[in-house]
Design a protein around this motif. Structure first.
Motif: not given
Length: 136
Positions: A59-65, A89-102, A131-133
């Motif tokens: 996801i971060a790479a797909g964002l160019g980061r 944006a929804a995928l990024v939001k889910d990614a951030l939530k997943a990091i919090e769970r991890i 941070a890349a997200l």
């Protein structure tokens, strides 16, 4: 744990997941990896967390980061170059939530890293990914 490095791709589960990703031409496997973590009722198992971190790298790479961990994984780089995923944006939001769970108390992966001598290095890798997200 089957880990050889603290970065998102430095373990058996993530490496296998990236191999599976090559069979896909869309973000279905990425979304599935996030859903496995976000849908965990109580405890997030280490294999699911490892796969989700690899998916978040995509996801971060797909964002160019892309992170350094991503750019070091030739298979992940090749997949993103081939597919050119469109990250919403929804995928990024889910990614951030997943990091919090991890990173939460009910995460086996966090527990395993805390028991190692490389916990701080792993936490820094996850922080770099988070941070890349974030928008610049």
């Amino acid at each position: 744990m089957g880990a050889w490095a603290a970065d998102s791709f430095g373990n058996d589960d993530a490496a296998d997941w990236v191999c599976d990703l090559d069979d896909h031409s869309d973000l279905a496997l990425v979304r599935e990896a996030l859903a496995d973590v976000l849908g965990a009722e109580d405890y997030v198992e280490a294999p699911e967390a490892s796969k989700a971190l690899a998916a978040i790298e995509i996801i971060a790479a797909g964002l160019g980061r892309p992170t350094a961990a991503f750019t070091a994984d030739e298979d992940a780089v090749a997949w993103v170059a081939k597919v050119k995923p469109d990250i919403d944006a929804a995928l990024v939001k889910d990614a951030l939530k997943a990091i919090e769970r991890i990173l939460a108390d009910d995460s086996e992966l966090r527990e395993l890293w805390e028991e190692s001598d490389s916990a701080e290095e792993w936490l820094q890798e996850v922080a770099t990914l988070r941070a890349a997200l974030q928008p610049a």
